[in-house]
Design an enzyme around this catalytic site. Sequence first.
Site, PDB file in Angstrom:
ATOM      1  N   THR A 247      -2.809  -6.513  -6.653  1.00  0.00           N
ATOM      2  CA  THR A 247      -2.683  -5.448  -5.663  1.00  0.00           C
ATOM      3  C   THR A 247      -3.022  -5.970  -4.273  1.00  0.00           C
ATOM      4  O   THR A 247      -3.704  -6.990  -4.119  1.00  0.00           O
ATOM      5  CB  THR A 247      -3.630  -4.278  -5.972  1.00  0.00           C
ATOM      6  OG1 THR A 247      -4.976  -4.649  -5.638  1.00  0.00           O
ATOM      7  CG2 THR A 247      -3.551  -3.851  -7.425  1.00  0.00           C
ATOM      8  N   ASP A 248      -2.564  -5.256  -3.276  1.00  0.00           N
ATOM      9  CA  ASP A 248      -3.009  -5.553  -1.920  1.00  0.00           C
ATOM     10  C   ASP A 248      -4.492  -5.203  -1.808  1.00  0.00           C
ATOM     11  O   ASP A 248      -5.066  -4.545  -2.673  1.00  0.00           O
ATOM     12  CB  ASP A 248      -2.167  -4.793  -0.900  1.00  0.00           C
ATOM     13  CG  ASP A 248      -2.016  -5.565   0.400  1.00  0.00           C
ATOM     14  OD1 ASP A 248      -2.943  -6.323   0.758  1.00  0.00           O
ATOM     15  OD2 ASP A 248      -0.982  -5.406   1.062  1.00  0.00           O
ATOM     16  N   TRP A 249      -5.106  -5.621  -0.721  1.00  0.00           N
ATOM     17  CA  TRP A 249      -6.562  -5.615  -0.612  1.00  0.00           C
ATOM     18  C   TRP A 249      -7.126  -4.194  -0.404  1.00  0.00           C
ATOM     19  O   TRP A 249      -6.639  -3.421   0.414  1.00  0.00           O
ATOM     20  CB  TRP A 249      -6.968  -6.506   0.553  1.00  0.00           C
ATOM     21  CG  TRP A 249      -7.298  -7.924   0.206  1.00  0.00           C
ATOM     22  CD1 TRP A 249      -8.324  -8.654   0.747  1.00  0.00           C
ATOM     23  CD2 TRP A 249      -6.650  -8.807  -0.721  1.00  0.00           C
ATOM     24  NE1 TRP A 249      -8.340  -9.926   0.192  1.00  0.00           N
ATOM     25  CE2 TRP A 249      -7.330 -10.047  -0.701  1.00  0.00           C
ATOM     26  CE3 TRP A 249      -5.573  -8.669  -1.590  1.00  0.00           C
ATOM     27  CZ2 TRP A 249      -6.974 -11.137  -1.489  1.00  0.00           C
ATOM     28  CZ3 TRP A 249      -5.196  -9.751  -2.384  1.00  0.00           C
ATOM     29  CH2 TRP A 249      -5.888 -10.960  -2.330  1.00  0.00           C
TER      30      TRP A 249
ATOM     31  N   TYR B 253       0.805  -1.215   0.000  1.00  0.00           N
ATOM     32  CA  TYR B 253       0.000   0.000   0.000  1.00  0.00           C
ATOM     33  C   TYR B 253       0.844   1.274   0.000  1.00  0.00           C
ATOM     34  O   TYR B 253       0.376   2.331  -0.385  1.00  0.00           O
ATOM     35  CB  TYR B 253      -0.867   0.063   1.267  1.00  0.00           C
ATOM     36  CG  TYR B 253      -1.865  -1.042   1.452  1.00  0.00           C
ATOM     37  CD1 TYR B 253      -2.900  -1.244   0.540  1.00  0.00           C
ATOM     38  CD2 TYR B 253      -1.794  -1.877   2.558  1.00  0.00           C
ATOM     39  CE1 TYR B 253      -3.835  -2.240   0.738  1.00  0.00           C
ATOM     40  CE2 TYR B 253      -2.730  -2.878   2.765  1.00  0.00           C
ATOM     41  CZ  TYR B 253      -3.747  -3.054   1.849  1.00  0.00           C
ATOM     42  OH  TYR B 253      -4.670  -4.038   2.060  1.00  0.00           O
TER      43      TYR B 253
END
Length: 595
Positions: free
Chosen positions: A313-315, A277
């Site tokens: 991608t991260d969440w 992020y």
Amino acid sequence: MNATPTPPTNPATPLPYRDASLPVDRRVEDLLSRMTLEEKAGQLFHSMLMMNADGTPVTETDGSILPFTTPELIEGRHLTHFNLLGSYGARAMATWQNAVQEMAAGTRLGIPVTLSTDPRHSFTDNVGASFNAGAFSAWPEAIGLAAIGDPELVFEFADIMRREYLSVGFRVALHPQIDLATEPRWARQSGTFGSDAKLTGELVQAYVRGLQGETLGAASVSAMVKHFPGGGPQKDGEDPHFAHGKEQIYPGGMREHHLEPFKAAIAAGCSQMMPYYGQPIGTDWDEVGFGFNKGVVTGLLREQLGFQGIVCTDWGLITDSVIFGEPHPARAWGVEHLSVAERAALALEAGSDQFGGEQCPEVVVELVRSGRISEARIDASVRRLLREKFVLGLFENPYVDPDAAAETVGRADFAAAGAAAQRRSLTVLTNTGKTLPVSGRPKLYVKDVDADVAAAYGELVSDPAEADLAVLRLRTPHEPRTNIFESFFHSGSLAFPEPELTGILSFLDAVPTLVCINLERAAVIPEIAERAAALIADYGASDAALLDVAFGRAAAGGRLPFELPRSMEAVAASRPDVPNDTENPVFPHGHGLTL
């Protein structure tokens, strides 16, 4: 734009994408040519599912945890990549995965589901990062494997994990996490391999090969390595899950150093990569979160480092969410002002293939139909995603055997290997007056230790004044956070506050005490280290593991995977991108005694 989709033909003459004798690339192109834009868009989302305890899919929801039911996501939104939330029994998980695959098989093209999981083999239970072992074999956290520092053991662990995962249907591991633990306050250190880039590189290669084999195939679990380009250098050690922790900084000029483990992971053939992020500040990279950062994803990861796999991608990067009833903004750091569609377009243009923790394919459909994103760009990512499904053999063998899962998960030899690793990871920091190993059956007073376990080692007493030895288990301190979700991410001060510290020290002065402290982060414990009769660090170990080492029934082999600072002032003065950078630490990186 695609024409009307080709209808299925006579099952006696399988479609090319169903023909296992054909090359994978031909199967991919055939399936891609048959997909609607909506079906393609669904592939770009890696969302979450939960299951009922009896192994049935969730078909009703009030939206408080997950906004859609399983049928809505698979049949209505065309998603086929899911991360399972929660802990369940092995047979139930296998039964559930078969039901999910059957649901997917009933869709127009029958694209099988790819199931993923956060780590499930240790002691941490954080809904945003990992689950405790439950039915699976229990091992130390990754930081404990780093304390051991043995690539062969890490390979054995990853291979056991692979077999347990395969038995219940998990085909993607949302790990290993190979950020360097360079900011002592950062909440995610227990999932790393510590502060040493060289060792992390060696361990990640063993880990990837244990999960995937030499090449990805039908017996593999795909490794999603994270968090590119290294999430350790967080300003003030705060985590970028949250807006106050979004800044990533490099005051020590060691940005390239944090890339070394990722180069090793790519060399080992890792199949997937997750950017973090973090929003880089003060570098020549754009000051936007890494999932949106073309210079990082395309320029660095793909072009410079040659990574050809899937980038997820991260969440929760593009849409706001509600977690435990509390609102959480999208982690769109640096692009907060953009709309959901504009954020999605930016991530695609950066080179990301998949959106983690999202389920809004209609946004991608509209981006293509408006001309903002070309369908060719969508096809490029869908090809990578479909190709992995074919290589993993999901089209041929999507189902698992619940009986075999029940026999495999937590198997006796797997559990024994994990228990041995717990003991080996323990790190003896002090042994004043040769307190260890303890002999005979002393009178024991235990605190935060299971009395039934301790009774096998000595005579338990209820008054510490009567004890020959006390055994006290502690955890690294942290500052409570009022946000429920953030409370799982232990952040802030590493020092015990008053009056808790005074109480601990008074206890240590009153009775000879073996202190075991769980190091999920680098605790500041100079006074405790001075006054404990013996001090041991653990990174996820049972009470029996600790007492076996204390009584000489097993050998501790751990060495500190990061230094233990002397004060919070030293931590605040250190540079978050520089390993082991605090002044005059109580224990240096690599410290550990042999009994």
